[in-house]
Design an enzyme around this catalytic site. Sequence first.
Site, PDB file in Angstrom:
ATOM      1  N   ALA A 104       0.899  -1.203  -0.082  1.00 12.78           N
ATOM      2  CA  ALA A 104      -0.123   0.050  -0.005  1.00 12.78           C
ATOM      3  C   ALA A 104       0.807   1.228  -0.091  1.00 12.78           C
ATOM      4  CB  ALA A 104      -0.956   0.159   1.137  1.00 12.78           C
ATOM      5  N   GLY A 105       1.914   1.200   0.600  1.00 15.43           N
ATOM      6  CA  GLY A 105       2.889   2.444   0.337  1.00 15.43           C
ATOM      7  C   GLY A 105       2.979   3.253  -0.680  1.00 15.43           C
ATOM      8  N   PRO A 106       3.236   4.447  -0.759  1.00 13.39           N
ATOM      9  CA  PRO A 106       2.676   5.446   0.312  1.00 13.39           C
ATOM     10  C   PRO A 106       1.496   5.748   0.497  1.00 13.39           C
ATOM     11  CG  PRO A 106       3.625   6.714  -1.697  1.00 13.39           C
ATOM     12  CD  PRO A 106       3.439   5.164  -2.234  1.00 13.39           C
ATOM     13  N   GLY A 132      -1.368   6.359  -2.089  1.00 16.98           N
ATOM     14  CA  GLY A 132      -2.121   7.010  -3.218  1.00 16.98           C
ATOM     15  C   GLY A 132      -3.329   6.222  -3.675  1.00 16.98           C
ATOM     16  N   LYS A 133      -3.040   4.799  -3.855  1.00 20.13           N
ATOM     17  CA  LYS A 133      -4.115   4.041  -4.597  1.00 20.13           C
ATOM     18  C   LYS A 133      -4.872   3.544  -3.297  1.00 20.13           C
ATOM     19  CE  LYS A 133      -1.233   2.245  -8.249  1.00 20.13           C
ATOM     20  NZ  LYS A 133       0.105   2.802  -7.810  1.00 20.13           N
ATOM     21  N   ASP A 168       0.238  -3.976  -6.198  1.00 21.49           N
ATOM     22  CA  ASP A 168       0.960  -2.755  -6.616  1.00 21.49           C
ATOM     23  C   ASP A 168       2.449  -3.024  -6.205  1.00 21.49           C
ATOM     24  OD1 ASP A 168       1.963  -0.624  -7.914  1.00 21.49           O
ATOM     25  OD2 ASP A 168       1.254   0.696  -6.266  1.00 21.49           O
ATOM     26  N   CYS A 179       4.669   0.033 -12.057  1.00 21.11           N
ATOM     27  CA  CYS A 179       5.077   1.430 -12.846  1.00 21.11           C
ATOM     28  C   CYS A 179       6.433   1.140 -13.710  1.00 21.11           C
ATOM     29  CB  CYS A 179       5.290   2.574 -11.812  1.00 21.11           C
ATOM     30  SG  CYS A 179       5.308   4.204 -12.736  1.00 21.11           S
TER      31      CYS A 179
END
Length: 774
Positions: free
Chosen positions: A588-590, A592-593, A657, A710
């Site tokens: 989860a970090g940081p 945004g999603k 992610d 990404c």
Amino acid sequence: MRVIFAGTPAVAVPALAAVADSRHELVAVVTRPDAPAGRGRGLVRSPVGAWADERGVEVLTPARPREPEFLDRLRELAPDCVPVVAYGALVPPVALEIPRHGWVNLHFSLLPAWRGAAPVQHAVLHGDELTGASVFHLEEGLDTGPVYGTLTDEIRPGDTSGDLLERLAHSGAGLLVAVLDALEDGTARAEPQPADGVSLAPKLTVEDARVRWGDPAFAVDRRIRACTPAPGPWTTFRDERVKLGPVTRHRTRPTSSPVSCSWRRRGCWPARPPSRCASARCARPASGPCRRPTGRAVPGSAPGRSSREETAARRSGERRGRPPVDRPRYAAYEAVAAVHRDDAYANLVLPAILTDAGLFGRDAAFATELTYGTLRHLGTLDAVLTAAAGRDVQRIDPPVRDALRIGAYQLLHTRVPAHAAVSATVDLVRAVGQGATGFANAVLREVATRDLDEWVTRLAPAVESDPIGHLALAYSHPQWIVRAFNEALGGDLGETTRLLIEDNERPPVHLCARPGLIDPVDLADEVGGAPGAFSPYAVYLAGGAPGELAAVADGRAHVQDEGSQLVANALALAPVDGPDGRWLDLCAGPGGKSGLLGALAVQRDARLTAVEVAEHRARLVAGATRGLPVTVLNTDGRLVGTEPKLPEEHFDRVLVDAPCTGLGSLRRRPESRWRRQPSDLSALTRLQRELLAAGLRAARPGGVVAYVTCSPHTVETHVTVTEAARRSGVPVDFVDARTVLPAGMPGLGDGPTVQLWPHRHGTDAMFLALLRRT
């Protein structure tokens, strides 16, 4: 299973031995007929045939695999599968159909790259930094069948094709046995090869192994390593053919011919570099610096100034009797120096530097442009400075080197007059590097003799002979990244060029209007921006400090690239079978999603569990999701099934992610392109596979998992997804990700996965794969 092994050369023997030692029954081997060898030209058994003879295994040696006698014997032996490693002949469809599980081929490349007879040699010859092995279902086409599994291996700087092939032969043997085990267990899944990234690897001939000394040094090095041990590199010297041994390539720029050689009895090595600096302006030895060690000047103070003005003046190196250093340039210098000296990130250190220096408005914008522009174009700037200084830029003292980079950026990429750029940079060098002003003045004046296009024409390899090398220098990216982009774009050099150009542009700020808290049109009006093109929550800002916006400060919006918004929203839109109240963000970090998913969860009466292994990033996630139905866990996402709060088969939607190279966001973090190395891929892809496997275990049957990176590197995208799905043992189906992205969005490819691009969509290069657990 009953298996027959097909192979011929020594490179196939490790796999043959592994199959023989496995749980499967080896009933025969198929190999090429005995062939003449040695000075006596007597018939010699192939290495695979010799291995089988020593162990009493039946050996079949058809001249052609379509011979009726061979096909009849194949049917009599009734194999369940035929594993193949470098057999050396085309297998007809009638033979392929005999085994129940067909023929499975261990091929030494990451398919669809380097299909053909010499994949390892071509990988070395073309300068690939990463390769591997693939096991695929053999079909009539040339290495075109669906892939069961892959592994990756770094190509080391000194690797010959023989070295690399030996490593892959041993590691690939384990992969081949694992696929055979999965076929017997009924868990094997073959994924079609992607249409993009196809390249061919025909057999190298003796003429291909000829070394021509007019080629660049890197090309000579690659050709010799690629052709060692076979077909054997050679050249001519005084009209005689000479075999070549190992070489060492010097990284200093040659002063005369592209390759300088001194001859030895058994080979050819580059000669030593010149003992003195190649610059006509410098007579000092090249082995040492051309000036005294540097140190920061201690500027004096002036009466009547405020404490902030005094601090800024001191930081800019002002001295009595000397002109003050331009404060925006000095701020840019401090940021660039921090990036190179402290491994800092410019987006984190520059705001504090600007505030400390008292820079606002146009001055702050100029300092920002110099900082980010210098970092983006570092590769090209260093090549130009090396040529202008007559020495490798790495041999220039770091403070002066960074100042020269900023000066060269102004000369080649801005409209700052040349005399002003040179003069201001010399003042900067005076403040940070004692005794180096004359050197800096001479170097910058040499840089100013040509514009950027002229420097690129002089320094870059020709497009025709080395298109990747040309693009790398012209658009300031490491070659391995350019190659990875080009492969991901299907080898389209034109589109690769457009991507590199976009990577060097300053990106707009993207805001995410949190659903249920603010409408994106209202947010755009409030901040003076414009609604996004694709995400229903995106707002574009031309610039500024988004952290100072009221909507961001009070949690109605947050900073998030539009591509990141799209992939998170795609997970929320993907259809699931059954309940839809338990969501999971596994990395989860940081935050945004997690912030966007948490806002969407409010509208869907769902709850999100956000997992982050790093404690400080977990705190960021907690801050980003404050007030939303989100539970933050500071633990390792791979502990699904072990961690009580992360049970298996529990969650309806799972986001993975995964940590990645970040090659998709280079325009936002330009220093990353110079920090990442191909060697990073091995550990990252292993972590990505482990996290995705954990995500698949966490999803319940009927639930959906989104794998997101990404990065467009195919090893981090297609290879990781297919390999993790295969190894996990969890039954899944791919969901066409295009169906949950905005209708009419261009350039999404053929599915089922989606790759976003800066030059196509204006987003970071986000990859998305959706998998439904069955």
